[in-house]
Design an enzyme around this catalytic site. Structure first.
Site, short mmCIF file in Angstrom:
data_model
loop_
_atom_site.label_atom_id
_atom_site.label_comp_id
_atom_site.label_asym_id
_atom_site.label_seq_id
_atom_site.Cartn_x
_atom_site.Cartn_y
_atom_site.Cartn_z
N GLN A 1 10.45 -2.02 33.36
CA GLN A 1 10.73 -1.63 34.74
C GLN A 1 10.69 -2.83 35.68
O GLN A 1 11.52 -2.96 36.59
CB GLN A 1 9.70 -0.58 35.19
CG GLN A 1 10.12 0.21 36.42
CD GLN A 1 11.31 1.13 36.13
OE1 GLN A 1 11.58 1.46 34.98
NE2 GLN A 1 12.01 1.53 37.17
N SER B 1 -1.49 9.17 17.31
CA SER B 1 -2.42 9.40 18.42
C SER B 1 -3.07 10.78 18.29
O SER B 1 -4.25 10.96 18.63
CB SER B 1 -1.70 9.29 19.76
OG SER B 1 -1.31 7.95 20.01
N GLU B 2 -2.30 11.75 17.82
CA GLU B 2 -2.83 13.11 17.68
C GLU B 2 -3.92 13.15 16.60
O GLU B 2 -4.95 13.83 16.76
CB GLU B 2 -1.70 14.08 17.33
CG GLU B 2 -0.72 14.32 18.47
CD GLU B 2 0.20 13.13 18.73
OE1 GLU B 2 0.69 13.01 19.88
OE2 GLU B 2 0.43 12.32 17.81
N GLU C 1 -0.77 4.08 10.81
CA GLU C 1 -2.24 4.02 10.70
C GLU C 1 -2.92 5.23 11.34
O GLU C 1 -4.08 5.17 11.74
CB GLU C 1 -2.79 2.74 11.33
CG GLU C 1 -2.28 1.46 10.71
CD GLU C 1 -2.74 1.27 9.28
OE1 GLU C 1 -3.82 1.78 8.93
OE2 GLU C 1 -2.01 0.64 8.51
N ILE D 1 6.97 2.61 2.96
CA ILE D 1 6.06 1.63 2.35
C ILE D 1 6.45 0.24 2.85
O ILE D 1 7.50 -0.30 2.48
CB ILE D 1 6.11 1.70 0.81
CG1 ILE D 1 5.92 3.16 0.34
CG2 ILE D 1 5.06 0.78 0.21
CD1 ILE D 1 4.66 3.83 0.86
N PHE E 1 0.86 -1.19 0.00
CA PHE E 1 0.00 0.00 0.00
C PHE E 1 0.89 1.23 0.00
O PHE E 1 1.59 1.50 0.98
CB PHE E 1 -0.87 -0.05 1.25
CG PHE E 1 -1.99 0.95 1.30
CD1 PHE E 1 -3.18 0.70 0.66
CD2 PHE E 1 -1.85 2.12 2.01
CE1 PHE E 1 -4.24 1.60 0.73
CE2 PHE E 1 -2.89 3.04 2.09
CZ PHE E 1 -4.10 2.78 1.44
N GLY F 1 13.75 -4.78 35.24
CA GLY F 1 14.97 -4.07 35.60
C GLY F 1 15.97 -4.09 34.45
O GLY F 1 15.59 -4.00 33.29
#
Length: 386
Positions: free
Chosen positions: A339, A369-370, A366, A156, A122, A342
């Site tokens: 975490q 978040s913004e 895809e 791509i 794509f 460790g």
């Protein structure tokens, strides 16, 4: 409300989980370190996926695909994602956009992809057009029975394995609300078409072995018969694919997060400090509790959104919510796993640092978040701002 999976769905999940454990996970470390999947391994996975009936499970049954509903697809994606994209990409899910194929395109592109004879990629993103897809600069100019393409694409995915690309190019412009917009057309461009060059892109730390490529078009002539859909209507086919794809990305994130939790639980039970398992200390046990709670919420949101897709009631904002929440839950879960482990969490002796690296890209591709927050807030406000 019924949250019970059908017997068929439970069997499907068990089968895919077993496939991942036997056919994919054993190769994860070597592929990650080599940053390469050999052609022999790729063919092996593809062949076993076809034999198991997992290949093209996202495509309609009437064209030879698995014919699974979106909820079942999300369940499969959840399981496949417990290993890197470098490996599970060969359990191919052809681009649903290929259902727009007509005439000879059906036998030349659609059916071969479903049967495992061809692989698509794509090609939309460009150096100057990521989140702002309307800014693409690749142009296609009509010249007799052909279109002549000029421009470039980057990021791509798996173009190096693909037999052809679904390429988006501007074929016209128009005005909308006083602004100039691009009329975009999608084309089926075969590998080795004169004027098209494919080369390996920059190395990514996520999903090593799952490479991205750059594509260049220099007076690349594509017959008009290779237009996918209608001229100038490329966004119509692309947007439907991208919106559904976000739900599958959410399912992928849930699976990765669950793996992060599973290995963290085992480590917390086995690893001892000050004479007792570290999981008995609140500093660790509360992290596990938060991870489990957030993953459960992400899973329920994702599966409910997939179910709404099956009902034809899902909105773009709901798909954005699933992708946004699940990808950010994965980011937190992967970080907490490091975490809990460790120093060992950053060593390549185990899967934790891979999960952590792979998780980071999920908040970007895809739709970042913004962008998801933009889609969600726009949908919430639109009825009030008319």
């Amino acid at each position: 409300m019924n949250f019970q999976l059908t017997q068929e769905q439970e069997m499907l999940v068990d089968s895919v989980r077993s496939f991942v454990e036997k056919e994919l996970l054993p190769y994860e470390t070597e592929v990650d370190r080599a940053d390469e999947v050999s052609p022999e391994l790729a063919a092996q996975i593809r062949g076993k996926a076809i034999a198991a009936g997992f290949y093209a499970f996202n495509m309609p049954e009437e064209v030879g695909g698995g014919g699974l509903d979106y909820l079942s697809q999300a369940l499969i994606e959840r399981e496949l994602s417990k290993v890197s994209w470098a490996l599970h990409v060969f359990v191919a899910r052809p681009s649903k956009i290929l259902m727009a194929c007509t005439g000879d395109q059906i036998n030349d592109y659609l059916l071969p992809c479903i049967q495992g004879e061809k692989i698509d990629c794509f090609a939309l993103t460009e150096p100057g057009a990521g989140s702002d897809a309307n800014a693409i600069k690749t142009r296609a100019v009509r010249d007799g029975d052909d279109f002549v393409l000029n421009g470039s694409k980057h990021f791509i995915s798996h173009a190096g394995h693909a037999d052809f690309a679904i390429v988006f190019a501007v074929t016209d412009t128009y005005e909308h609300n006083g602004k100039k917009r691009n009329a975009v057309t999608s084309f089926l461009v075969d590998r080795n078409t004169p004027g098209m060059t494919i080369r390996r892109g920059p190395k990514c730390v996520s999903n090593r072995g799952y490479h991205t490529f750059e594509m260049f078009f220099d007076d690349c002539r594509v017959p008009a018969s290779k237009v996918l859909g209608e001229v100038g209507k490329g966004w119509d086919v692309a947007n439907a694919w991208l919106t559904a794809g976000r739900v599958m990305v959410a399912a992928n994130c849930v699976g990765q997060a669950q793996r992060a939790l599973d290995v963290s639980l085992q480590w917390a039970a086995d690893r001892k400090q000050f004479g007792q398992p570290i999981g008995t200390y609140q500093g660790v046990s509360f992290k596990l509790a938060d991870m489990a709670t957030q993953i459960r919420a992400a899973e329920l949101l994702t599966l409910h959104t997939a179910w709404k897709m099956d009902q034809g009631t899902m909105t773009d904002g709901e798909a954005g919510m699933a992708k946004l929440f699940a990808s950010e839950v994965l980011g937190r879960a992967a970080d907490e796993a490091v975490q809990i482990f460790g120093g060992m969490g950053l060593m390549d002796e185990g899967p934790v640092e891979r999960i952590w690296r792979n998780a980071r890209i999920e908040r970007i591709w895809e739709g970042t978040s913004e962008i998801q927050r933009h889609i969600i807030s726009r949908e919430l406000l639109r009825p009030l701002l008319r």
